[in-house]
Design a protein around this motif. Structure first.
Motif, short mmCIF file in Angstrom:
data_model
loop_
_atom_site.label_atom_id
_atom_site.label_comp_id
_atom_site.label_asym_id
_atom_site.label_seq_id
_atom_site.Cartn_x
_atom_site.Cartn_y
_atom_site.Cartn_z
N PHE A 178 9.10 -9.07 6.81
CA PHE A 178 8.12 -8.89 7.87
C PHE A 178 6.71 -9.07 7.30
CE2 PHE A 178 11.86 -6.91 9.50
CZ PHE A 178 11.78 -7.00 10.89
N PRO A 179 5.82 -9.73 8.04
CA PRO A 179 4.46 -9.93 7.54
C PRO A 179 3.68 -8.62 7.49
CG PRO A 179 4.61 -10.65 9.81
CD PRO A 179 6.02 -10.31 9.37
N GLN A 180 2.64 -8.61 6.66
CA GLN A 180 1.72 -7.48 6.60
C GLN A 180 0.59 -7.77 7.60
OE1 GLN A 180 0.52 -6.79 2.47
NE2 GLN A 180 2.39 -7.83 1.82
N VAL A 181 0.68 -7.20 8.77
CA VAL A 181 -0.21 -7.58 9.86
C VAL A 181 -1.67 -7.25 9.55
CG1 VAL A 181 -0.71 -7.27 12.31
CG2 VAL A 181 1.66 -7.34 11.51
N ARG A 182 -1.92 -6.12 8.91
CA ARG A 182 -3.29 -5.68 8.67
C ARG A 182 -3.80 -6.04 7.27
NH1 ARG A 182 -5.68 -1.62 11.45
NH2 ARG A 182 -6.21 -0.49 9.53
N ARG A 183 -3.16 -6.96 6.60
CA ARG A 183 -3.58 -7.31 5.25
C ARG A 183 -4.97 -7.92 5.25
NH1 ARG A 183 0.34 -11.47 2.53
NH2 ARG A 183 -1.26 -11.47 0.92
N ALA A 184 -5.70 -7.71 4.16
CA ALA A 184 -7.06 -8.24 4.03
C ALA A 184 -7.02 -9.75 3.89
CB ALA A 184 -7.75 -7.60 2.83
N GLY A 185 -8.08 -10.39 4.35
CA GLY A 185 -8.22 -11.83 4.16
C GLY A 185 -7.65 -12.70 5.26
N VAL A 186 -7.04 -12.10 6.28
CA VAL A 186 -6.50 -12.87 7.39
C VAL A 186 -7.57 -12.98 8.48
CG1 VAL A 186 -4.77 -12.96 9.23
CG2 VAL A 186 -4.13 -12.19 6.93
N GLY A 187 -7.92 -14.21 8.85
CA GLY A 187 -8.92 -14.42 9.89
C GLY A 187 -8.36 -15.01 11.15
N THR A 188 -7.23 -15.71 11.05
CA THR A 188 -6.63 -16.39 12.20
C THR A 188 -5.14 -16.10 12.25
OG1 THR A 188 -8.25 -18.19 12.13
CG2 THR A 188 -6.18 -18.65 13.25
N VAL A 189 -4.66 -15.77 13.43
CA VAL A 189 -3.23 -15.56 13.66
C VAL A 189 -2.78 -16.55 14.74
CG1 VAL A 189 -1.45 -13.96 14.42
CG2 VAL A 189 -3.36 -13.13 13.03
N LEU A 190 -1.70 -17.27 14.47
CA LEU A 190 -1.12 -18.18 15.44
C LEU A 190 0.19 -17.58 15.95
CD1 LEU A 190 -1.59 -21.57 13.55
CD2 LEU A 190 -3.06 -20.59 15.30
N GLY A 212 11.07 -16.80 6.99
CA GLY A 212 9.82 -17.45 6.65
C GLY A 212 9.29 -17.02 5.30
N LEU A 213 8.00 -17.27 5.08
CA LEU A 213 7.36 -17.01 3.80
C LEU A 213 6.11 -16.17 4.00
CD1 LEU A 213 7.59 -20.56 2.19
CD2 LEU A 213 8.97 -18.55 1.61
N VAL A 214 5.93 -15.18 3.11
CA VAL A 214 4.75 -14.31 3.11
C VAL A 214 4.17 -14.33 1.71
CG1 VAL A 214 3.90 -11.96 3.40
CG2 VAL A 214 5.69 -12.84 4.93
N ARG A 215 2.90 -14.69 1.60
CA ARG A 215 2.25 -14.74 0.29
C ARG A 215 2.20 -13.35 -0.33
NH1 ARG A 215 -0.68 -18.74 -2.00
NH2 ARG A 215 -0.92 -19.88 -0.02
N VAL A 216 2.50 -13.27 -1.60
CA VAL A 216 2.51 -11.97 -2.30
C VAL A 216 1.09 -11.45 -2.45
CG1 VAL A 216 3.05 -10.81 -4.48
CG2 VAL A 216 4.60 -12.55 -3.55
#
Length: 252
Positions: A30-42, A248-252
């Motif tokens: 599952f993705p980390q929804v509130r992780r830092a550095g995310v500016g755009t969600v598709l 899918g893939l989630v960056r560490v």
């Protein structure tokens, strides 16, 4: 039940039969929804027609990722299987619009189209096609130490613009108190579309059954939450769907 067991196994291992382990990424988590550095969600949703089509979409997109060069601005892309046996939810995170736009202008159009699409027509509750850009606006946070999610519930609203969208989210956060309610509820993350016409609540639960119990309890029509939503001008609820089995893939 099988898909939920499989998803939990993959969450723990961080590996996938479809994508395999990959340096710098975790697979099928599952993705980390509130992780830092995310500016755009598709966010987009697909109707695959049935269980066979659903599996074909998930497997096809997973294969498209194998060996693909992923740009620095890519944070995650995770697809989920709907518990209805036909829908697919696509949730992707990028550092910003510019990073995603640069990727879409890449020279390798075949690979780009595979990764950007990888499925038949994308259709949401309102007849939308293709992914929509969102920004994370606010969240109901976990009660204490959060459990690992086993289910995502997508709740969608059509809104008359940014003012109506913000009024919906701000009002819900105030009404509920900023903390995710419900036994088995982990967190709820409210996203507002770039043009202000959509709000998507990406809600994390321990199991689909936990969300079913909450719907039958405090979220029934006539309760405080539903009464508030129904009383808002410029807001139309579009329902919800439950999803499991991240691919899918989630960056560490």
């Amino acid at each position: 039940m099988t898909s939920h067991i499989t998803s939990q196994k993959n969450v723990q291992s961080g590996e996938s039969l479809g994508t395999g382990p990959r340096a710098g990424f975790r697979a099928d988590v599952f993705p980390q929804v509130r992780r830092a550095g995310v500016g755009t969600v598709l966010i987009s949703e697909w109707d695959a027609g049935g269980p066979e089509g659903q599996r074909a979409v998930l497997d096809g997109v997973a294969r498209a990722w194998e060996g693909a060069p992923l740009p620095a601005g890519f944070v995650s892309r995770v697809l989920f299987a709907g518990t209805d046996g036909r829908s697919v939810l696509d949730y992707a995170q990028w550092t910003g619009d510019a990073a995603h736009e640069e990727f879409m202008r890449g020279e390798d159009t075949g690979l780009r189209e595979q990764i950007a699409g990888g499925a038949p027509a994308a259709v949401g509750d309102g007849g939308d096609t293709g992914p929509t850009r969102y920004r994370l606006y606010g969240s109901l946070l976990p009660q204490g130490e959060p459990e690992d999610p086993g289910c995502v519930v997508r709740v969608a609203f059509r809104t008359a613009g940014h003012e109506a969208a913000r009024a919906l989210v701000d009002g819900l956060l105030d009404l509920i108190g900023g903390v995710q309610p419900g036994e088995g509820g982990i967190a709820s993350h409210f996203h507002i579309s770039e043009d202000g016409t959509r709000v998507v609540n990406y809600s994390e639960w321990t199991t689909a059954e936990a969300h079913e119990r909450e719907i039958a309890g405090s979220l029934t029509r006539g309760g405080p939450v539903m009464s508030f939503i129904e009383g808002l001008a410029g807001v139309k609820p579009l329902g919800f769907r439950r999803y499991v089995g991240p691919r899918g893939l989630v960056r560490v």
